[in-house]
Design a protein around this motif. Sequence first.
Motif, PDB file in Angstrom:
ATOM      1  N   TYR A  11       0.861  -1.188   0.000  1.00 31.95           N
ATOM      2  CA  TYR A  11       0.000   0.000   0.000  1.00 31.95           C
ATOM      3  C   TYR A  11       0.894   1.234   0.000  1.00 31.95           C
ATOM      4  O   TYR A  11       1.834   1.328   0.800  1.00 31.95           O
ATOM      5  N   ASP A  12       0.610   2.167  -0.885  1.00 32.89           N
ATOM      6  CA  ASP A  12       1.426   3.363  -1.028  1.00 32.89           C
ATOM      7  C   ASP A  12       1.034   4.394   0.032  1.00 32.89           C
ATOM      8  O   ASP A  12       0.202   5.280  -0.210  1.00 32.89           O
ATOM      9  N   GLY A  13       1.604   4.256   1.210  1.00 38.17           N
ATOM     10  CA  GLY A  13       1.301   5.161   2.302  1.00 38.17           C
ATOM     11  C   GLY A  13       1.016   4.397   3.576  1.00 38.17           C
ATOM     12  O   GLY A  13       1.340   3.213   3.703  1.00 38.17           O
ATOM     13  N   GLU A  14       0.395   5.093   4.528  1.00 40.81           N
ATOM     14  CA  GLU A  14      -0.011   4.499   5.801  1.00 40.81           C
ATOM     15  C   GLU A  14      -1.531   4.464   5.824  1.00 40.81           C
ATOM     16  O   GLU A  14      -2.184   5.493   5.967  1.00 40.81           O
ATOM     17  N   SER A  15      -2.101   3.277   5.691  1.00 36.91           N
ATOM     18  CA  SER A  15      -3.554   3.179   5.526  1.00 36.91           C
ATOM     19  C   SER A  15      -4.326   3.663   6.742  1.00 36.91           C
ATOM     20  O   SER A  15      -5.386   4.286   6.603  1.00 36.91           O
ATOM     21  N   LEU A  16      -3.816   3.411   7.954  1.00 35.16           N
ATOM     22  CA  LEU A  16      -4.533   3.864   9.140  1.00 35.16           C
ATOM     23  C   LEU A  16      -4.570   5.388   9.215  1.00 35.16           C
ATOM     24  O   LEU A  16      -5.595   5.976   9.565  1.00 35.16           O
ATOM     25  N   PHE A  17      -3.457   6.036   8.882  1.00 39.48           N
ATOM     26  CA  PHE A  17      -3.436   7.497   8.894  1.00 39.48           C
ATOM     27  C   PHE A  17      -4.332   8.043   7.785  1.00 39.48           C
ATOM     28  O   PHE A  17      -5.060   9.023   7.986  1.00 39.48           O
ATOM     29  N   ASP A  18      -4.304   7.401   6.624  1.00 39.21           N
ATOM     30  CA  ASP A  18      -5.183   7.826   5.526  1.00 39.21           C
ATOM     31  C   ASP A  18      -6.655   7.663   5.915  1.00 39.21           C
ATOM     32  O   ASP A  18      -7.487   8.513   5.587  1.00 39.21           O
ATOM     33  N   LEU A  19      -6.978   6.569   6.610  1.00 42.55           N
ATOM     34  CA  LEU A  19      -8.353   6.349   7.056  1.00 42.55           C
ATOM     35  C   LEU A  19      -8.752   7.416   8.077  1.00 42.55           C
ATOM     36  O   LEU A  19      -9.887   7.920   8.051  1.00 42.55           O
ATOM     37  N   TYR A  20      -7.827   7.743   8.956  1.00 45.52           N
ATOM     38  CA  TYR A  20      -8.078   8.789   9.947  1.00 45.52           C
ATOM     39  C   TYR A  20      -8.425  10.112   9.259  1.00 45.52           C
ATOM     40  O   TYR A  20      -9.416  10.770   9.594  1.00 45.52           O
ATOM     41  N   PRO A  36      -1.575  12.987  18.925  1.00 42.44           N
ATOM     42  CA  PRO A  36      -1.110  11.642  19.318  1.00 42.44           C
ATOM     43  C   PRO A  36      -1.029  10.669  18.156  1.00 42.44           C
ATOM     44  O   PRO A  36      -0.158   9.793  18.150  1.00 42.44           O
ATOM     45  N   VAL A  37      -1.901  10.812  17.167  1.00 42.26           N
ATOM     46  CA  VAL A  37      -1.832   9.937  15.995  1.00 42.26           C
ATOM     47  C   VAL A  37      -0.502  10.123  15.275  1.00 42.26           C
ATOM     48  O   VAL A  37       0.194   9.154  14.940  1.00 42.26           O
ATOM     49  N   LEU A  38      -0.128  11.377  15.044  1.00 46.49           N
ATOM     50  CA  LEU A  38       1.138  11.664  14.376  1.00 46.49           C
ATOM     51  C   LEU A  38       2.324  11.211  15.221  1.00 46.49           C
ATOM     52  O   LEU A  38       3.303  10.661  14.698  1.00 46.49           O
ATOM     53  N   PHE A 119     -13.887   4.122   2.350  1.00 44.31           N
ATOM     54  CA  PHE A 119     -12.456   4.422   2.244  1.00 44.31           C
ATOM     55  C   PHE A 119     -11.803   3.590   1.149  1.00 44.31           C
ATOM     56  O   PHE A 119     -11.061   4.119   0.311  1.00 44.31           O
ATOM     57  N   TRP A 120     -12.096   2.287   1.106  1.00 42.44           N
ATOM     58  CA  TRP A 120     -11.443   1.435   0.108  1.00 42.44           C
ATOM     59  C   TRP A 120     -12.026   1.633  -1.286  1.00 42.44           C
ATOM     60  O   TRP A 120     -11.337   1.388  -2.283  1.00 42.44           O
ATOM     61  N   ASP A 121     -13.279   2.085  -1.371  1.00 42.69           N
ATOM     62  CA  ASP A 121     -13.801   2.478  -2.684  1.00 42.69           C
ATOM     63  C   ASP A 121     -12.900   3.541  -3.306  1.00 42.69           C
ATOM     64  O   ASP A 121     -12.689   3.563  -4.521  1.00 42.69           O
ATOM     65  N   ARG A 122     -12.357   4.389  -2.461  1.00 46.32           N
ATOM     66  CA  ARG A 122     -11.542   5.510  -2.928  1.00 46.32           C
ATOM     67  C   ARG A 122     -10.055   5.162  -3.013  1.00 46.32           C
ATOM     68  O   ARG A 122      -9.325   5.713  -3.849  1.00 46.32           O
ATOM     69  N   ASN A 123      -9.579   4.247  -2.152  1.00 46.63           N
ATOM     70  CA  ASN A 123      -8.142   4.074  -1.982  1.00 46.63           C
ATOM     71  C   ASN A 123      -7.557   2.747  -2.463  1.00 46.63           C
ATOM     72  O   ASN A 123      -6.336   2.552  -2.318  1.00 46.63           O
ATOM     73  N   VAL A 148      -7.801  -3.249   7.239  1.00 47.92           N
ATOM     74  CA  VAL A 148      -7.061  -3.904   6.165  1.00 47.92           C
ATOM     75  C   VAL A 148      -7.812  -5.129   5.643  1.00 47.92           C
ATOM     76  O   VAL A 148      -7.663  -5.509   4.476  1.00 47.92           O
ATOM     77  N   GLY A 149      -8.663  -5.721   6.470  1.00 50.05           N
ATOM     78  CA  GLY A 149      -9.402  -6.906   6.050  1.00 50.05           C
ATOM     79  C   GLY A 149     -10.231  -6.685   4.797  1.00 50.05           C
ATOM     80  O   GLY A 149     -10.337  -7.571   3.948  1.00 50.05           O
ATOM     81  N   GLU A 150     -10.808  -5.500   4.652  1.00 56.86           N
ATOM     82  CA  GLU A 150     -11.626  -5.225   3.468  1.00 56.86           C
ATOM     83  C   GLU A 150     -10.761  -5.129   2.213  1.00 56.86           C
ATOM     84  O   GLU A 150     -11.164  -5.593   1.139  1.00 56.86           O
ATOM     85  N   ALA A 151      -9.571  -4.553   2.341  1.00 61.16           N
ATOM     86  CA  ALA A 151      -8.653  -4.503   1.197  1.00 61.16           C
ATOM     87  C   ALA A 151      -8.246  -5.911   0.784  1.00 61.16           C
ATOM     88  O   ALA A 151      -8.197  -6.237  -0.403  1.00 61.16           O
ATOM     89  N   CYS A 152      -7.967  -6.759   1.764  1.00 60.03           N
ATOM     90  CA  CYS A 152      -7.594  -8.151   1.469  1.00 60.03           C
ATOM     91  C   CYS A 152      -8.732  -8.876   0.767  1.00 60.03           C
ATOM     92  O   CYS A 152      -8.504  -9.652  -0.167  1.00 60.03           O
ATOM     93  N   ARG A 153      -9.969  -8.644   1.225  1.00 58.35           N
ATOM     94  CA  ARG A 153     -11.122  -9.283   0.588  1.00 58.35           C
ATOM     95  C   ARG A 153     -11.199  -8.891  -0.882  1.00 58.35           C
ATOM     96  O   ARG A 153     -11.426  -9.737  -1.749  1.00 58.35           O
ATOM     97  N   ARG A 154     -10.994  -7.614  -1.171  1.00 59.56           N
ATOM     98  CA  ARG A 154     -11.069  -7.139  -2.552  1.00 59.56           C
ATOM     99  C   ARG A 154      -9.905  -7.659  -3.397  1.00 59.56           C
ATOM    100  O   ARG A 154     -10.058  -7.839  -4.610  1.00 59.56           O
TER     101      ARG A 154
END
Length: 227
Positions: A11-20, A36-38, A119-123, A148-154
């Motif tokens: 994944y090109d980036g940090e998916s949790l931060f992108d989701l945030y 705190p996230v950063l 989120f995964w529709d877009r990313n 991440v489970g949804e990305a794996c499913r796709r």
Amino acid sequence: MRVFDFDGTIYDGESLFDLYLFSARYDMKVFRHIAPVLRYAIKYKLGRATLEQMERGVGKVARRYLRDLSMSRGIDELRTSRLDAVAKAGLDGDVMVADASVIGADDLTGGLRSLVNAFWDRNMRKIKPWYDPRPDDVILTASFDVTVGEACRRLGVERLIASTIDPETFEVTYLNFNTNKPKRLRQVLGPDAVIDEFYTDSKFDQPMIDMARKGFMVRGDVITQVK
């Protein structure tokens, strides 16, 4: 068997931060957690936090963030809009109707599921083009299974070893970070599991490289064999 880290690797980036950041489109209040996230994202990438510090810190941030999502009007509107779209499409009897019962649930799981799907529709476009998924691939990540489970499913990847959250209590039940990665992999796949190839973007995954027959370091779309 091939094992892949997820964020920064396939994944090109940090998916949790992108989701945030994506969730802020629906509720700006989540920005109260930006500091705190950063902080923990940087500590994780630089390897400047112990496992115990990460477990305490990430657990606290995750609880507060998920509690905000569970009470968010914007996230609830996203949940109900996706449910309405399923109903208007006339999908009675279709497999998506089974998922609609989860989307429609009046709890965190339903709202988070809808957010993750949007989120995964877009990313999904951020999955790197060199990654060609195979059915027996394993994704090993510090990110959470509910995201991440949804990305794996796709992608058609069935085996995911990730951090976990209890959606009822908002508690982080397992943080798949640092030495917890090889520990959890052995628990799930067995102590005799053979890793033919391991791919990562982080030198802090050295224990996993040591376990594998071949190790690869990923920088962008450049893959270098290091073992």
